[in-house]
Write an enzyme that holds these catalytic residues in place. Structure first.
Site, PDB file in Angstrom:
ATOM      1  N   ILE A 161      42.355  31.315  43.242  1.00  0.00           N
ATOM      2  CA  ILE A 161      43.219  32.075  42.325  1.00  0.00           C
ATOM      3  C   ILE A 161      43.637  31.186  41.157  1.00  0.00           C
ATOM      4  O   ILE A 161      44.215  31.660  40.200  1.00  0.00           O
ATOM      5  CB  ILE A 161      44.469  32.641  43.036  1.00  0.00           C
ATOM      6  CG1 ILE A 161      45.381  31.520  43.536  1.00  0.00           C
ATOM      7  CG2 ILE A 161      44.088  33.577  44.163  1.00  0.00           C
ATOM      8  CD1 ILE A 161      46.803  31.984  43.833  1.00  0.00           C
ATOM      9  N   ASP A 162      43.361  29.880  41.247  1.00  0.00           N
ATOM     10  CA  ASP A 162      43.768  28.963  40.170  1.00  0.00           C
ATOM     11  C   ASP A 162      42.793  28.954  38.984  1.00  0.00           C
ATOM     12  O   ASP A 162      43.134  28.476  37.910  1.00  0.00           O
ATOM     13  CB  ASP A 162      43.890  27.529  40.713  1.00  0.00           C
ATOM     14  CG  ASP A 162      44.983  27.397  41.762  1.00  0.00           C
ATOM     15  OD1 ASP A 162      45.875  28.261  41.786  1.00  0.00           O
ATOM     16  OD2 ASP A 162      44.930  26.444  42.564  1.00  0.00           O
TER      17      ASP A 162
HETATM   18  O1  F6P Z   1      44.705  26.682  45.432  1.00  0.00           O
HETATM   19  C1  F6P Z   1      45.272  27.923  45.614  1.00  0.00           C
HETATM   20  C2  F6P Z   1      46.752  27.828  45.842  1.00  0.00           C
HETATM   21  O2  F6P Z   1      47.246  29.121  46.063  1.00  0.00           O
HETATM   22  C3  F6P Z   1      47.546  27.113  44.757  1.00  0.00           C
HETATM   23  O3  F6P Z   1      47.795  27.911  43.640  1.00  0.00           O
HETATM   24  C4  F6P Z   1      48.791  26.737  45.501  1.00  0.00           C
HETATM   25  O4  F6P Z   1      49.430  25.659  44.891  1.00  0.00           O
HETATM   26  C5  F6P Z   1      48.258  26.382  46.859  1.00  0.00           C
HETATM   27  O5  F6P Z   1      47.048  27.071  47.007  1.00  0.00           O
HETATM   28  C6  F6P Z   1      49.168  26.721  48.004  1.00  0.00           C
HETATM   29  O6  F6P Z   1      48.589  26.249  49.169  1.00  0.00           O
HETATM   30  P1  F6P Z   1      49.021  26.606  50.647  1.00  0.00           P
HETATM   31  O7  F6P Z   1      48.586  28.015  50.911  1.00  0.00           O
HETATM   32  O8  F6P Z   1      48.290  25.633  51.475  1.00  0.00           O
HETATM   33  O9  F6P Z   1      50.512  26.488  50.686  1.00  0.00           O
END
Ligand code: F6P
Length: 358
Positions: free
Chosen positions: A137-138
């Site tokens: 999603i980034d």
């Molecule tokens: O890389 C996708 C993402 O949703 C980032 O935008 C976010 O910082 C991270 O993953 C959150 O990760 P987790 O689901 O491990 O907390």
């Protein structure tokens, strides 16, 4: 000659993973018929390390187009730890290579983000036949205009911003909406513009609190008694920009405001006098069914990956460049991040719209 193809999904989940798996599998069955066998590796590289996999068959790939998450399960296995032997004494790289061979794989599709692409490249250097597929999603994978999952997240985040407008305007409040994106601000930039945010703050452009205050006060002078701020979770201000991440994180912990939205809201309420609230949609941005755009992109990417396998083209990842699906060498993609640049189109659009970028 029969090919046995493994598929794994690694890193954070996102909409479109199952649609991509489906696209790749259906196209492989279509093109190779009985000459292909598909193996699902469970929970990303963790499953490759432990040898956790399942034999799959054509019916397993039906009813997946609209399904969120990943049927294979996923896990974060940080790249920096891949080559480190930890307390359990497991040589992870060696295990992955050994298990790839003992599973009898001829190729492995790795669906994931930046970390996944680094490990995929590492495995490719070990002589495994790897094809990457860019999910996140980034939207920050190097060499592709877009990743699958991104546009669904933009739709969700935009709806959040849309819905916040009513409370913001009825209560004459400043609303700080914290969106996902630690290093890259694409999601915040896209949804901020699409949702009509007044101020957009992204990690690539450290902000000055004075500029944010000025934007809110200017709106007030112009008769707009509310303001909407879309801020990426990884944002920091100009003072923090002079420090190392660890340093400013420690300072934030000291003040009890680790999250950027809380930090901003506290400071803005004190300095502007406007009642301020925080909204954090969090993992909702990664949840549920993929948008039509992402279903299409996932299907295009998946079917292209099937073609790469059929043609024995490995050591690459699928990408979209100028509306064409292509492949990029993993060696060019791994370790690079596609960030928002100050001169990119949408930053110019934001500026032309009078949106404050802090
Ligand atoms: O890389 C996708 C993402 O949703 C980032 O935008 C976010 O910082 C991270 O993953 C959150 O990760 P987790 O689901 O491990 O907390």
């Amino acid at each position: 000659m029969k090919k046995r193809v493994g598929i794994l999904t690694a890193g954070g989940d996102c909409p479109g993973l199952n649609a991509t798996i489906r696209g790749a599998a259906k196209a492989m069955y279509q093109r190779m018929g009985n000459e292909v066998e598909i193996v699902g590796v469970r929970n990303g590289f963790a499953g490759l390390i432990t040898g956790d996999y399942m034999e799959m068959d054509e019916p397993d790939f039906s009813n997946l187009l609209t399904r969120g998450g990943t049927i294979l399960g996923t896990q974060r296995t940080p790249f920096k730890m891949m080559t480190v032997v930890e307390a359990d004494g497991v040589d992870k790289v060696d295990r992955m290579v050994t298990n790839y061979k003992s599973m009898g794989l001829d190729a492995l599709l790795c669906l994931g983000g930046n970390g996944t692409h680094k490990t995929a490249h590492l495995l490719s250097e070990q002589g495994l036949n790897i094809v990457g597929l860019p999910k996140t999603i980034d939207n920050d994978i190097w060499g592709t205009d877009v990743t699958f999952g991104f546009h669904t997240a933009v739709d969700i985040a935009t709806e959040v911003i849309d819905r916040i407008h009513t409370t913001a305007s009825s209560h004459h409040r400043v609303m700080v909406i914290e969106l996902m994106g630690n290093k890259a601000g694409w999601l915040t930039l896209y949804s901020g513009i699409a949702g009509g945010a007044d101020i957009i703050l992204i990690p690539e452009m450290p902000y000055r609190i004075e500029n944010v205050i000025e934007a809110i006060e200017k709106r007030n002078e112009n008769g707009k008694s509310f303001s909407i701020i879309a801020v990426a979770e990884g944002c920091y201000d100009m003072d923090e920009a002079k420090m190392k991440r660890k340093e400013w994180m420690a300072k934030r912990v000291e003040c009890g405001c680790v999250h950027i939205s809380e930090r901003l809201a506290g400071e803005l309420e004190t300095r502007t006098g406007f009642e301020t609230r925080v909204v954090v949609p969090g993992h909702m941005q990664r949840g549920g069914t993929p948008s039509a755009y992402d279903r299409l992109l996932a299907t295009e990417f998946g079917t292209y990956a099937a073609q790469l396998v059929e043609n024995d083209q490995y050591g690459v990842t699928v990408a979209l460049k100028n509306n064409l699906v292509v492949s990029n060498p993993l060696s060019e993609v791994a370790g690079k991040t596609k960030l928002v640049t100050e001169d990119c189109d949408l930053i110019n659009v934001a500026r032309r719209m009078g949106i404050s970028l802090g």
